[in-house]
Enzyme design. Structure first.
Site, mmCIF file in Angstrom:
data_model
loop_
_atom_site.group_PDB
_atom_site.id
_atom_site.type_symbol
_atom_site.label_atom_id
_atom_site.label_comp_id
_atom_site.label_asym_id
_atom_site.label_seq_id
_atom_site.Cartn_x
_atom_site.Cartn_y
_atom_site.Cartn_z
ATOM 1 N N SER A 108 1.181 -1.077 -0.108
ATOM 2 C CA SER A 108 0.204 -0.098 -0.326
ATOM 3 C C SER A 108 0.770 1.354 -0.161
ATOM 4 O O SER A 108 2.058 1.383 -0.948
ATOM 5 C CB SER A 108 -1.158 -0.604 1.108
ATOM 6 O OG SER A 108 -2.154 0.786 1.475
ATOM 7 N N HIS A 129 -2.857 -0.643 -3.004
ATOM 8 C CA HIS A 129 -3.857 -0.102 -3.342
ATOM 9 C C HIS A 129 -4.252 0.947 -3.781
ATOM 10 O O HIS A 129 -2.545 1.738 -3.956
ATOM 11 C CB HIS A 129 -4.072 0.210 -1.726
ATOM 12 C CG HIS A 129 -3.972 -0.910 -0.894
ATOM 13 N ND1 HIS A 129 -3.913 -1.031 0.311
ATOM 14 C CD2 HIS A 129 -4.718 -2.109 -1.098
ATOM 15 C CE1 HIS A 129 -4.002 -1.687 1.243
ATOM 16 N NE2 HIS A 129 -4.619 -2.904 0.299
ATOM 17 N N ASP A 165 -4.119 -5.325 5.425
ATOM 18 C CA ASP A 165 -4.359 -6.212 4.274
ATOM 19 C C ASP A 165 -3.248 -6.875 4.390
ATOM 20 O O ASP A 165 -1.975 -6.264 4.042
ATOM 21 C CB ASP A 165 -4.591 -5.036 3.211
ATOM 22 C CG ASP A 165 -5.418 -5.979 2.365
ATOM 23 O OD1 ASP A 165 -6.019 -6.683 2.128
ATOM 24 O OD2 ASP A 165 -5.385 -5.601 1.009
#
Length: 207
Positions: free
Chosen positions: A24, A51, A147
């Site tokens: 991310s 992301h 995540d």
């Protein structure tokens, strides 16, 4: 924090067939060291989730292709997953590994976001673990949420190799720190160390 140059467990017979990478915030910086280090002769498929803003076109292929020896593409639903290629998850779609009579292929899903993210790292990692089992390498990079942690656990449970970016080298250490707290990962390395490890596996004809 670093780890030994080789995995603590033996590589699977026939080597690793796929590498899944998730990140991310700060993940692009890590990938700029990791992906260009992969040789054109790599025999594993590489699938990447970052992301991304849902409402913007991804520029990842444009950014990385001039720097990389491997063929790069934005994944399309039902694409064959082929050795020696890199597939990026498109914005606002989960990226999965699906089985088929002709071999593994890409699945794209509009299921609800996980950890506020679509694409989700967990979705890719868990589906890849189901398909590749011990022939999978999972790499979790810099990021600001958790995540990828459950997905990395799934990879470990399936016998795959788990690698986490050293939090000290991450601009957003939350994601790697969460993984390290949740499981005993095989390697904790800065991006250049991850690149060296994958290159070493390739030289030993394991990747």
């Amino acid at each position: 924090m670093t780890s030994p140059a080789l995995a603590p467990r033996p590589s699977p017979p026939g080597g690793y067939h796929a590498v899944v990478v998730g990140g991310s915030s700060g993940g692009i910086d890590a990938l700029l060291q990791l992906l260009p280090a992969l040789p054109a002769t790599l025999q594993a498929a590489v699938l990447v989730v970052l992301h991304l803003p849902r409402d913007r076109r991804s520029l990842l292929v444009d950014i990385f292709q001039p720097r990389c020896a491997l063929a790069l593409r934005e994944a399309q639903d039902k694409d064959a997953i082929t050795p020696g290629s890199v597939s990026f998850a498109p914005p606002d779609y989960h990226l999965l590994v699906d089985a088929g009579p002709r071999g593994p292929h890409v699945g794209l899903s509009l299921d609800a976001p996980l950890h506020f993210s679509r694409p989700s790292i967990d979705v890719l990692f868990e589906s890849a673990a189901d398909h590749y089992g011990p022939r999978l390498v999972g790499v979790l990079l810099s990021g600001a949420n958790e995540d990828g942690v459950h997905g990395l656990q799934a990879i470990q449970a399936a016998g795959g190799l788990t690698i986490v970016q050293d939090p000290a080298s991450a601009s957003m250490p939350t994601m790697p720190q969460a993984a390290i707290a949740a499981l005993a990962v095989d390697h904790i390395l800065p991006p250049e160390g991850i690149a060296r490890l994958l290159a070493d596996l390739h030289q030993r004809q394991q990747l």
